[in-house]
Motif scaffolding. Structure first.
Motif, PDB file in Angstrom:
ATOM      1  N   UNK A  34      -7.131   3.832  15.911  1.00 46.07           N
ATOM      2  CA  UNK A  34      -6.868   4.471  14.535  1.00 46.07           C
ATOM      3  C   UNK A  34      -8.032   4.797  13.814  1.00 46.07           C
ATOM      4  N   UNK A  35      -9.123   4.527  14.247  1.00 52.53           N
ATOM      5  CA  UNK A  35     -10.584   4.549  13.375  1.00 52.53           C
ATOM      6  C   UNK A  35     -10.844   6.130  13.103  1.00 52.53           C
ATOM      7  N   UNK A  36     -10.412   6.925  14.224  1.00 53.95           N
ATOM      8  CA  UNK A  36     -10.575   8.306  14.124  1.00 53.95           C
ATOM      9  C   UNK A  36      -9.386   9.151  13.870  1.00 53.95           C
ATOM     10  N   UNK A  37      -8.430   8.440  13.562  1.00 51.51           N
ATOM     11  CA  UNK A  37      -7.104   9.316  13.015  1.00 51.51           C
ATOM     12  C   UNK A  37      -6.470   8.613  12.118  1.00 51.51           C
ATOM     13  N   UNK A  54      -9.014   0.744   5.570  1.00 51.90           N
ATOM     14  CA  UNK A  54     -10.087  -0.168   5.312  1.00 51.90           C
ATOM     15  C   UNK A  54      -9.517  -1.398   4.745  1.00 51.90           C
ATOM     16  N   UNK A  55      -8.589  -1.364   3.860  1.00 56.47           N
ATOM     17  CA  UNK A  55      -7.877  -2.552   3.199  1.00 56.47           C
ATOM     18  C   UNK A  55      -7.479  -3.441   4.220  1.00 56.47           C
ATOM     19  N   UNK A  56      -6.559  -2.841   5.313  1.00 58.34           N
ATOM     20  CA  UNK A  56      -6.176  -3.778   6.479  1.00 58.34           C
ATOM     21  C   UNK A  56      -7.395  -4.347   7.250  1.00 58.34           C
ATOM     22  N   UNK A 107       0.723  -1.459   0.209  1.00 61.80           N
ATOM     23  CA  UNK A 107      -0.033  -0.189   0.014  1.00 61.80           C
ATOM     24  C   UNK A 107       0.765   1.221   0.066  1.00 61.80           C
ATOM     25  N   UNK A 108       0.315   2.261  -0.550  1.00 64.12           N
ATOM     26  CA  UNK A 108       0.940   3.687  -0.485  1.00 64.12           C
ATOM     27  C   UNK A 108       0.733   4.345   0.743  1.00 64.12           C
ATOM     28  N   UNK A 109       1.620   4.295   1.547  1.00 63.21           N
ATOM     29  CA  UNK A 109       1.429   5.041   2.894  1.00 63.21           C
ATOM     30  C   UNK A 109       1.800   6.351   2.831  1.00 63.21           C
ATOM     31  N   UNK A 110       2.644   6.516   1.961  1.00 65.02           N
ATOM     32  CA  UNK A 110       3.232   7.959   1.789  1.00 65.02           C
ATOM     33  C   UNK A 110       2.101   9.011   1.425  1.00 65.02           C
ATOM     34  N   UNK A 111       1.385   8.429   0.310  1.00 61.31           N
ATOM     35  CA  UNK A 111       0.135   9.451  -0.090  1.00 61.31           C
ATOM     36  C   UNK A 111      -0.884   9.421   0.862  1.00 61.31           C
ATOM     37  N   UNK A 112      -1.239   8.138   1.683  1.00 64.42           N
ATOM     38  CA  UNK A 112      -2.392   7.969   2.537  1.00 64.42           C
ATOM     39  C   UNK A 112      -1.973   9.016   3.708  1.00 64.42           C
TER      40      UNK A 112
END
Length: 749
Positions: free
Chosen positions: A100-103, A64-66, A47-52
């Motif tokens: 982490x649902x809210x952040x 959501x993928x995780x 996954x592209x965590x930099x863009x996320x």
């Protein structure tokens, strides 16, 4: 995904040495479950965590993928009846949703940073292996051991042939003498003896030839070990002392040194056996081998001596027990530790070597530099190299050593003089090797170190260690470096400064932070940093030391997780915040407080006009009584009608503060009475004037703080009286001994 045979980055990390793996472990402590990183390694890495970390929608998609993957894996484990055998997928999913649902952007930022750090750790571990790959060196060492085993087989064959020759000479010849009828066979027996002796001679020649080839291979391996691998390890150790995240593990070096030493010692022992056989068979053939045997023995002795004289290393450089993050600084009278290791780790060498430390052995600077101080150890201590119980290495641990002034006056030949913290010293460790007729003297010296007499000299001494360590390029020590110290480039210094923050706060400086620091050390548009400017008491280095100490004591978690912007100028902070919504704030370090302080800047709107405010910086002493996360939660701004509100809502750029800072808050013990008194709590309040006054004048280069301005003393008194009146209405009394007396100084615009 979990059944793929492609090696993930996580699998590569699992193959690293223990020191590198521990660095990976620290990335996730108190931030993210390492079990999730391991169980979902392929999914996370795809996954592209930099863009996320930048875009909210992409952060949601990744999150959501995780969670969907964990749900899918849990269902599969239920169908396959393996719920208890595999990872706790439901527990992982609940952990993600709870924390982490809210952040989700913050979650993406954490993973983005951790993945980048993993790449750095992999790269540093690969680079630490040097020019020769371990597999290449292992192949050479294995070939050396294989060839020596073949020689040992030849020696067994030689022993059998010698026994057969003795049988022919003693048994058959005696039978010939006893029986006259066997006289005719005497010639046959003599011929057998000659043939057997020739066969023995050929075997000996083959042995000598193979031993020579073994020694040549050992010489080649040693050239790489002593001229490349060992100096590179020493350089890595020197950089590690000043914070570089490099690998200083000695496992491979010890493995190679031990293997070569074992072969060379084995050659020495086999050559002794060969000489004993030659003495027994004192014939012309044996005498013809005396020259080659002597040459081989000399060559082997030379190699063995060279190997052993380089096998003694300082595994842990001299370090005071109360300053583990600043090695190579020693204070008179203060205890320090140092560990020495012998890389030729053979059982025969256990308890064989006694190591003695000597301070400033053969240091010419003691005679050539005016005022150069002389020191001695408070106790005369020698240690025996014994087997370490943890990893079986031959080590000598010198603990609780200390120095004292030798009070020796030497005749100096020059008038050059150095500051106390510019004097460089060394500790040498000496031993004598004597085994199986082999003798040699072994010596190793520490990296250059500084001796101080007061704790106030610590920061100056550390500056000298950093400068010296960066400029060091080889084995030659230059203890008079600071008589004419070369400059550093900003690239060199910026890397070292970044390492300091990695050491104390587990996170390096980013490009923006380094850009802000650059003008403080570099003149104008140049790229050179002069020692004369860097070492001055007015230098920004000493302010930086105060900031580092504040991070170490109070802000490690917030700094490590990237919540502190830290180094940002007043103009930049204003520009960043003015474009944000009301309540956006950032955390930045104070430059006006040398001992270390941190301030909070935030923006609010007044008639559509954005105003940036800053609170008086919190010092290390204040952070001792209340952590910064609690301060952010409890801070409030009092309006004209005594309606308090917390102006800190979003951490820059737009992250709600509550989900982020909640886990860093410390809950005080609740008590109604304390030693018979009513319990009280601290209050953190600033008085907000309305309308806000004009911003104060800018100071071009020094202060990041916006100083509090109240122009009329009467107004200050009225504000204090109003606040005290309100406090008297509270059920609980605040701690008036903390910040209340300074309320008139709290407001900054």
């Amino acid at each position: 995904m979990t059944n793929s045979f492609r090696m993930t980055r996580w699998q590569e990390l699992l193959r690293l040495d223990s020191a590198s793996q521990d660095r990976v472990r620290l990335l996730y402590v108190d931030r993210f479950l390492r079990e999730i990183r391991q169980s979902l390694c392929e999914t996370i890495e795809s996954l592209d965590w930099d863009s996320a970390a930048v875009h909210e929608d992409k952060a949601n998609d990744c999150f959501n993928t995780l969670t969907a993957y964990l749900e899918e894996e849990w269902r599969r484990s239920v169908q396959e009846n393996t719920v208890l055998q595999g990872p706790d997928f439901t527990g992982m999913r609940d952990y993600l949703l709870k924390n982490f649902r809210d952040q989700q952007k913050n979650f993406a930022a954490i993973l983005s940073e951790c993945l980048k750090k993993e790449e750095e750790i992999l790269a540093s571990a690969s680079g630490a292996q040097g020019c020769i790959l371990p597999t290449t060196m292992d192949n050479k060492v294995n070939e050396l051991k294989k060839q020596f085993l073949e020689v040992k087989k030849l020696f067994k064959l030689l022993e059998g042939r010698n026994e057969k020759l003795i049988y022919i000479q003693e048994t058959l010849q005696s039978q010939v003498k006893q029986h006259v009828e066997l006289v005719q066979t005497r010639a046959v027996v003599d011929e057998k003896c000659v043939n057997q002796a020739n066969c023995i001679m050929v075997t000996k020649q083959n042995i000598l030839q193979q031993i020579w080839e073994i020694l040549k291979l050992a010489e080649d391996i040693m050239a790489t070990l002593i001229n490349e691998e060992l100096p590179e390890w020493k350089r890595r150790q020197q950089l590690a002392c000043i914070g570089s995240p490099v690998d200083t593990c000695l496992v491979l070096l010890q493995k190679w040194f031990t293997a070569v030493a074992e072969v060379l010692l084995g050659v020495h022992e086999q050559m002794q056996k060969l000489q004993d056989q030659n003495k027994k068979n004192s014939n012309s053939n044996a005498s013809n081998l005396s020259g080659p045997v002597a040459e081989i023995e000399k060559f082997n002795r030379t190699l063995f001596t060279k190997l052993l004289t380089n096998a003694l290393v300082i595994e842990k450089q001299p370090t005071m027990s109360n300053q583990p993050q600043r090695p190579l600084i020693l204070k008179t009278g203060a205890p320090f530790d140092v560990t020495v290791r012998f890389l030729a780790n053979l059982p025969k060498f256990r308890c064989l070597l006694s190591v003695k430390p000597v301070f400033d052995k053969d240091v010419e600077e003691a005679k050539t530099i005016k005022g150069f101080r002389c020191f001695v150890f408070t106790t005369d201590v020698s240690k025996v190299l014994d087997e370490d119980t943890q990893n079986g290495s031959l080590v000598a641990e010198f603990g609780h050593m200390s120095l004292k002034d030798a009070k020796i006056k030497l005749k100096r030949t020059a008038e050059n003089r150095l500051m106390v913290t510019e004097e460089l010293h060394v500790i040498s460790f000496l031993t004598e090797f004597q085994y199986a007729g082999l003798r040699c003297s072994i010596e190793v010296s520490s990296l250059p170190l500084v001796v101080i007499t007061a704790g106030t000299q610590l920061d100056s001494a550390w500056a000298s260690i950093l400068w010296c360590s960066v400029l060091s390029t080889g084995e030659l020590r230059n203890l008079s470096l600071f008589l004419d110290p070369p400059p550093l480039t900003w690239q060199q210094l910026s890397q070292v400064l970044s390492w300091q923050f990695l050491t104390v706060g587990q996170r390096e400086l980013d490009t923006n932070q380094l850009s802000m620091l650059r003008p403080k050390f570099v003149e104008d548009s140049g790229d050179i940093v002069l020692w004369s400017k860097f070492s001055k008491k007015e230098s920004s280095w000493f302010w930086l030391c105060g900031t580092l100490d504040m991070i170490r004591l109070h802000l490690v978690d917030l700094w490590r997780d990237g919540l502190i912007m830290g180094f940002v100028s007043r103009e930049t902070a204003k520009a960043l915040l003015q474009e944000k919504k009301t309540g956006t704030f950032l955390l930045r370090f104070s430059e006006s407080t040398k001992d270390g302080a941190i301030s909070i800047s935030w923006v609010d709107q007044s008639n559509g006009d954005p105003r940036v405010h800053s609170v008086e910086p919190y010092t290390k002493q204040e952070l001792t009584f209340m952590c910064l996360a609690n301060i952010i939660y409890m801070y409030s701004l009092e309006g004209q009608r005594s309606e308090d509100r917390n102006p800190l809502v979003y951490l820059y750029p737009d992250t709600p503060k509550d989900p982020i800072f909640r886990r860093y808050c410390k809950t005080p013990e609740k008590s109604t009475f304390v030693n018979g008194y009513l319990a009280r709590k601290q209050m953190l309040v600033s008085v907000h004037p309305s309308p806000p006054p004009s911003p104060p004048s800018e100071n071009a280069s020094i202060d990041m703080e916006v100083d509090v301005e109240t122009n009329q003393n009467m107004e200050k008194q009225e504000q204090l009286m109003e606040l005290v009146s309100d406090l008297l209405k509270l059920n609980e009394f605040p701690d008036l001994s903390t910040r209340v007396p300074d309320l008139s100084q709290q407001l900054e615009l």
